[in-house]
Design a protein around this motif. Structure first.
Motif, PDB file in Angstrom:
ATOM      1  N   GLU A 218       0.818  -1.199   0.000  1.00 29.02           N
ATOM      2  CA  GLU A 218       0.000   0.000   0.000  1.00 29.02           C
ATOM      3  C   GLU A 218       0.869   1.274   0.000  1.00 29.02           C
ATOM      4  OE1 GLU A 218      -3.184   2.295  -0.098  1.00 29.02           O
ATOM      5  OE2 GLU A 218      -2.973   0.155  -0.516  1.00 29.02           O
ATOM      6  N   GLY A 219       0.634   2.143  -0.961  1.00 22.89           N
ATOM      7  CA  GLY A 219       1.305   3.442  -0.938  1.00 22.89           C
ATOM      8  C   GLY A 219       2.666   3.470  -1.614  1.00 22.89           C
ATOM      9  N   GLU A 220       3.217   2.305  -1.959  1.00 26.12           N
ATOM     10  CA  GLU A 220       4.503   2.345  -2.667  1.00 26.12           C
ATOM     11  C   GLU A 220       4.253   2.574  -4.143  1.00 26.12           C
ATOM     12  OE1 GLU A 220       7.868  -0.408  -2.290  1.00 26.12           O
ATOM     13  OE2 GLU A 220       7.071  -0.826  -0.298  1.00 26.12           O
ATOM     14  N   VAL A 221       4.435   3.795  -4.585  1.00 28.41           N
ATOM     15  CA  VAL A 221       4.164   4.136  -5.975  1.00 28.41           C
ATOM     16  C   VAL A 221       5.506   4.366  -6.677  1.00 28.41           C
ATOM     17  CG1 VAL A 221       1.977   5.165  -5.314  1.00 28.41           C
ATOM     18  CG2 VAL A 221       3.972   6.625  -5.540  1.00 28.41           C
ATOM     19  N   PRO A 222       5.513   4.423  -8.010  1.00 27.18           N
ATOM     20  CA  PRO A 222       6.768   4.723  -8.703  1.00 27.18           C
ATOM     21  C   PRO A 222       7.320   6.094  -8.266  1.00 27.18           C
ATOM     22  CG  PRO A 222       5.064   4.039 -10.266  1.00 27.18           C
ATOM     23  CD  PRO A 222       4.393   4.208  -8.942  1.00 27.18           C
ATOM     24  N   TYR A 223       8.600   6.320  -8.501  1.00 25.71           N
ATOM     25  CA  TYR A 223       9.228   7.594  -8.126  1.00 25.71           C
ATOM     26  C   TYR A 223       8.824   8.684  -9.119  1.00 25.71           C
ATOM     27  CZ  TYR A 223      12.041   4.976  -4.804  1.00 25.71           C
ATOM     28  OH  TYR A 223      12.451   4.193  -3.758  1.00 25.71           O
ATOM     29  N   LEU A 224       7.525   9.027  -9.088  1.00 27.19           N
ATOM     30  CA  LEU A 224       7.003   9.956 -10.091  1.00 27.19           C
ATOM     31  C   LEU A 224       7.537  11.366  -9.920  1.00 27.19           C
ATOM     32  CD1 LEU A 224       3.289   8.827 -10.316  1.00 27.19           C
ATOM     33  CD2 LEU A 224       5.088   8.523 -12.015  1.00 27.19           C
ATOM     34  N   HIS A 225       7.963  11.693  -8.690  1.00 29.01           N
ATOM     35  CA  HIS A 225       8.380  13.080  -8.469  1.00 29.01           C
ATOM     36  C   HIS A 225       9.866  13.294  -8.687  1.00 29.01           C
ATOM     37  CE1 HIS A 225       4.409  14.297  -7.458  1.00 29.01           C
ATOM     38  NE2 HIS A 225       4.292  13.283  -6.618  1.00 29.01           N
ATOM     39  N   ALA A 226      10.529  12.270  -9.193  1.00 31.65           N
ATOM     40  CA  ALA A 226      11.940  12.442  -9.557  1.00 31.65           C
ATOM     41  C   ALA A 226      12.054  13.577 -10.577  1.00 31.65           C
ATOM     42  CB  ALA A 226      12.469  11.144 -10.157  1.00 31.65           C
ATOM     43  N   PRO A 227      13.204  14.294 -10.541  1.00 32.91           N
ATOM     44  CA  PRO A 227      13.362  15.420 -11.480  1.00 32.91           C
ATOM     45  C   PRO A 227      13.211  14.997 -12.943  1.00 32.91           C
ATOM     46  CG  PRO A 227      15.358  15.088 -10.133  1.00 32.91           C
ATOM     47  CD  PRO A 227      14.331  14.136  -9.634  1.00 32.91           C
ATOM     48  N   GLU A 228      13.545  13.729 -13.238  1.00 27.13           N
ATOM     49  CA  GLU A 228      13.403  13.237 -14.611  1.00 27.13           C
ATOM     50  C   GLU A 228      11.945  13.046 -15.007  1.00 27.13           C
ATOM     51  OE1 GLU A 228      17.144  12.701 -16.367  1.00 27.13           O
ATOM     52  OE2 GLU A 228      15.371  11.758 -17.206  1.00 27.13           O
ATOM     53  N   ALA A 229      11.079  12.864 -13.974  1.00 24.63           N
ATOM     54  CA  ALA A 229       9.680  12.519 -14.265  1.00 24.63           C
ATOM     55  C   ALA A 229       8.797  13.750 -14.126  1.00 24.63           C
ATOM     56  CB  ALA A 229       9.239  11.385 -13.347  1.00 24.63           C
ATOM     57  N   LEU A 230       7.848  13.718 -13.163  1.00 20.88           N
ATOM     58  CA  LEU A 230       6.938  14.858 -13.019  1.00 20.88           C
ATOM     59  C   LEU A 230       7.589  16.000 -12.238  1.00 20.88           C
ATOM     60  CD1 LEU A 230       3.533  13.094 -12.194  1.00 20.88           C
ATOM     61  CD2 LEU A 230       4.509  13.683 -14.400  1.00 20.88           C
ATOM     62  N   GLY A 231       8.810  15.775 -11.729  1.00 23.18           N
ATOM     63  CA  GLY A 231       9.501  16.795 -10.944  1.00 23.18           C
ATOM     64  C   GLY A 231       9.600  18.129 -11.665  1.00 23.18           C
ATOM     65  N   ALA A 232       9.735  18.078 -12.973  1.00 21.59           N
ATOM     66  CA  ALA A 232       9.846  19.319 -13.744  1.00 21.59           C
ATOM     67  C   ALA A 232       8.475  19.817 -14.200  1.00 21.59           C
ATOM     68  CB  ALA A 232      10.754  19.090 -14.944  1.00 21.59           C
ATOM     69  N   GLY A 233       7.414  19.266 -13.621  1.00 24.53           N
ATOM     70  CA  GLY A 233       6.061  19.688 -13.994  1.00 24.53           C
ATOM     71  C   GLY A 233       5.433  18.691 -14.935  1.00 24.53           C
ATOM     72  N   PRO A 234       4.146  18.380 -14.688  1.00 29.22           N
ATOM     73  CA  PRO A 234       3.469  17.362 -15.501  1.00 29.22           C
ATOM     74  C   PRO A 234       3.396  17.731 -16.981  1.00 29.22           C
ATOM     75  CG  PRO A 234       1.905  18.531 -14.081  1.00 29.22           C
ATOM     76  CD  PRO A 234       3.273  18.949 -13.653  1.00 29.22           C
ATOM     77  N   GLN A 235       3.455  19.046 -17.284  1.00 24.72           N
ATOM     78  CA  GLN A 235       3.336  19.450 -18.696  1.00 24.72           C
ATOM     79  C   GLN A 235       4.590  19.145 -19.495  1.00 24.72           C
ATOM     80  OE1 GLN A 235       0.451  20.206 -19.394  1.00 24.72           O
ATOM     81  NE2 GLN A 235      -0.450  20.995 -17.497  1.00 24.72           N
ATOM     82  N   THR A 236       5.688  18.804 -18.795  1.00 25.12           N
ATOM     83  CA  THR A 236       6.918  18.537 -19.541  1.00 25.12           C
ATOM     84  C   THR A 236       6.960  17.109 -20.070  1.00 25.12           C
ATOM     85  OG1 THR A 236       8.130  17.843 -17.580  1.00 25.12           O
ATOM     86  CG2 THR A 236       8.196  20.186 -18.116  1.00 25.12           C
ATOM     87  N   ILE A 237       5.955  16.298 -19.714  1.00 26.74           N
ATOM     88  CA  ILE A 237       5.859  14.951 -20.285  1.00 26.74           C
ATOM     89  C   ILE A 237       5.086  15.046 -21.599  1.00 26.74           C
ATOM     90  CG2 ILE A 237       5.008  12.590 -19.918  1.00 26.74           C
ATOM     91  CD1 ILE A 237       6.996  13.184 -17.815  1.00 26.74           C
ATOM     92  N   ASP A 238       5.677  14.554 -22.672  1.00 31.97           N
ATOM     93  CA  ASP A 238       5.018  14.612 -23.983  1.00 31.97           C
ATOM     94  C   ASP A 238       3.922  13.575 -24.134  1.00 31.97           C
ATOM     95  OD1 ASP A 238       7.913  15.677 -24.589  1.00 31.97           O
ATOM     96  OD2 ASP A 238       6.589  16.366 -26.204  1.00 31.97           O
ATOM     97  N   ALA A 239       4.186  12.373 -23.620  1.00 29.72           N
ATOM     98  CA  ALA A 239       3.257  11.273 -23.874  1.00 29.72           C
ATOM     99  C   ALA A 239       3.429  10.198 -22.818  1.00 29.72           C
ATOM    100  CB  ALA A 239       3.513  10.665 -25.254  1.00 29.72           C
ATOM    101  N   VAL A 240       2.340   9.462 -22.582  1.00 27.83           N
ATOM    102  CA  VAL A 240       2.384   8.280 -21.740  1.00 27.83           C
ATOM    103  C   VAL A 240       2.119   7.084 -22.648  1.00 27.83           C
ATOM    104  CG1 VAL A 240       1.250   7.039 -19.855  1.00 27.83           C
ATOM    105  CG2 VAL A 240       1.602   9.512 -19.685  1.00 27.83           C
TER     106      VAL A 240
END
Ligand SMILES: [Zn+2]
Length: 644
Positions: A218-240
């Protein structure tokens, strides 16, 4: 004027000059990865069968032609003319006209007959009425998931078109960087099973691949807030990109929308539908267990709205410098090996997702044939040195023996199974065994989400194994419609009747006996010494299934819950036989994983072994290194690899 506008103007001029002078172009637009050409002469366009294909190869774009709304005939009139063109036995169940885009969605029992040889009937429709037809299959078994997703997308059509136009502009934006590199960052599922997630990045583009939860943690999610991921803002992801619908890959996709992501999700059509089914169930289970889920059903709808379905083999621009192609992965319905071609011949990466290398009854084995691939990211669930599985034909023989013995004792066979994949595989084994007389014909009751998941499978036969697809298409002998299969839809009363009745087989969720109607079946049938409980799938540590497998036969009724006979205090005596028949896995075993790499054409230079525990990933990594002389890695979470 923005560069995309300039690009579209140039394309319009180029298309106009390529077309015969009597065919006009009124506008061109991007919708997601497609270029949409509006014309006032749709009938003439359709008369020249090869025109669209020629344009597509010249411009190297996926092209759709639609009529300019000003030239459309009235829907009532078009409806009659369309029905005259389509052969009567195509079984058309719905025609839905969209005047704003000139599209008519045709729902039919036999979509192939609406399409015709090489699309000839579709072209005939446009030649006759000018509208652009799109075909979908009427599910042979009614599926509430499929019909809910379709009616939701219909209702959200306008907003969806806005989304697609925005995505189209993103994909076709001017490249800004002169730099060249390709990097992969691991956000989860490294030296562990669960929470699959990766970032693939170039100077221009960032793509998130999968976003799953970790079952039992429970609660162990991927490291989404890493600077490489959503850390730089969700809009910086082009595609999932979503490889398949299992929750350890998909559960947290809707969470991205809560965090503010509003870009596209690329997946196959069945993956979209199954993701809807499984994530809504995930919320349901959380609520029943008194947990507060990380997002709500509103975010599931957002995710579905942002899905751009792709078929196997479609090469699709998803960013200025990235093309994506899905290939069959053989694991579950719609599962895809995802191949990324970066730059113009610069670099190629394939993510296996979860794979099954050999053919199963349900699916062809995973595809490992790519034009080029330098790096492979490979699942390692059964990558350990001793992870060899029983041959499936031996497993099937064992299962049939258990069923026959139980039948002869006048007992019932209860099989806990996952709704998606394993259940349909077992259904096919049972259907064939009864048809050929290997086991006596008896009712097979399907409980929980199994029926719904089966209905979704029958909606997409083109994703199933060749010979199964052919049976469904050409011979009108859909094995899932065999008359011994019965959907338990009458609840507790029907279960009681089945429990009191003749010998039969019961397939029920949950697969690890952690809840759902299987608890009720244990209550009804558990005390009967003539019946048998058969495990056909992996039982994780800590689950009731594992404890029963290990010999637990006095189950506190608090575990069985209020369902079945086991309400109140006390214990339920489990007197039924307990058997385990393994070998029905949806994953390649150690031999399958090695063969996938061995027969790859061309072989990759580097392999990242992921999606397995520490031992499995390290075993597989060193075996591939020694056997095939390639650079291999068993990365940890949050590592970044640079290629080029
Ligand atoms: Zn999976």
């Amino acid at each position: 004027m923005s560069t995309v506008e300039q690009q579209l103007d140039d394309l319009e001029a180029q298309i106009t000059s390529e077309l015969p002078s009597d065919i006009s172009v009124s506008s061109v637009k991007y919708e997601g990865p497609e270029l949409v050409v509006y014309t006032r002469d749709p009938k003439k366009f359709a008369q020249q069968g090869d025109l669209i294909r020629q344009l597509a190869s010249k411009l190297r774009k996926r092209i759709t032609v639609r009529p300019d709304p000003s030239v459309l005939s009235r829907p009532e009139q078009a409806r009659e003319e369309i029905m005259d063109v389509i052969p009567g036995d195509a079984g058309v169940t719905d025609l839905d006209f969209h005047a704003d885009t000139g599209e008519v969605v045709i729902e039919a029992e036999k979509p192939g007959m609406v399409i015709g040889r090489h699309g000839s009937t579709l072209r005939e429709i446009t030649k006759t009425v000018g509208w652009t037809p799109e075909v979908v299959r009427t599910p042979p078994i009614e599926s509430s998931t499929v019909s809910n997703v379709r009616s939701f997308l219909k209702q959200e059509r306008d907003e969806r078109r806005d989304i697609l136009e925005k995505v189209g502009r993103q994909i076709h934006r001017e490249e800004m960087s002169d730099d060249e590199y390709v990097r992969i960052t691991t956000l989860g599922c490294c030296r562990e099973v669960g929470r699959a997630s990766f970032i693939l990045s170039t100077p221009e583009t960032r793509i998130l691949i999968d976003c799953g939860d970790k079952p039992g943690a429970e609660g162990e999610v991927p490291y989404l807030h890493a600077p490489e991921a959503l850390g730089a803002g969700p809009q910086t992801i082009d595609a999932v990109v979503l490889t398949h619908a299992h929750l350890d890959h998909s559960a947290l996709i809707p969470l991205l929308f809560k965090y503010g992501y509003d870009g596209p999700i690329y997946c196959t059509e069945p993956t979209r539908d199954l993701m809807g089914l499984l994530t809504l169930d995930y919320l349901d289970v959380a609520a029943k267990e008194g947990r507060s889920p990380p997002y709500e059903s509103e975010q599931v709808r957002e995710a579905i709205k942002h899905c751009i379905p792709l078929e196997y083999g479609d090469v699709t621009d998803i960013a200025p410098d990235v093309k994506l192609t899905f290939h069959n992965a053989g694991h579950i319905l719609g599962s895809a090996v995802s191949h990324f071609h970066i730059g113009d011949g610069l670099y190629n990466v394939a993510f296996s997702g979860d794979i099954h290398y050999d053919d199963t009854r349900l699916f062809n084995g995973a595809v490992n044939d790519f034009p080029r691939v330098e790096t492979l990211v490979l699942e390692s669930t059964y990558g350990g040195r001793n992870d060899y599985q029983t041959d499936q034909s031996d497993s099937e023989r064992n299962l049939k023996e258990v069923i026959t013995e139980t039948y002869e004792k006048d007992g019932k066979v209860v099989i806990p199974a996952f709704a998606v994949g394993r259940s349909q595989e077992i259904m096919l084994v049972l259907e064939e065994a009864m048809r050929s007389g290997d086991i006596p014909t008896m009712p097979v009751h399907l409980d929980g989400m199994i029926w719904e998941a089966t209905a979704i499978h029958t909606t997409y036969p083109e994703y199933l194994r060749d010979d199964l697809r052919d049976r469904i298409f050409h011979e009108d002998e859909n094995p899932f419609l065999a008359e011994q299969f019965n959907h338990i839809d009458g609840g507790e009363e029907e279960r009681q009747d089945v429990a009191d009745g003749e010998p039969c087989i019961i397939l029920s969720t949950s697969g690890m006996v952690t809840g759902g109607p299987i608890m009720s079946w244990l209550g009804h049938i558990g005390p009967d010494p003539d019946s048998t409980l058969v495990f056909v799938g992996y039982q994780a540590q800590g689950t009731l299934g594992r404890r029963i497998q290990n010999g637990w036969d006095e189950i506190p009724t608090s575990e069985v819950g209020a369902m079945g006979n086991g309400g109140g205090r006390g214990t339920l005596s489990l007197n039924m036989d307990v058997e385990t028949v393994d070998g029905f896995s949806g994953h390649a075993d150690r031999a399958g994983l090695e063969n996938f790499v061995k027969t790859m054409n061309p072989r990759p230079e580097k392999v990242l072994c992921v999606h397995g525990d520490e031992r499995s990933t390290q075993d597989l990594s060193s075996a591939l290194y020694h056997d095939f002389d390639m650079r291999t890695f068993a990365p940890k979470n949050l590592e970044t690899f640079r290629f080029l």
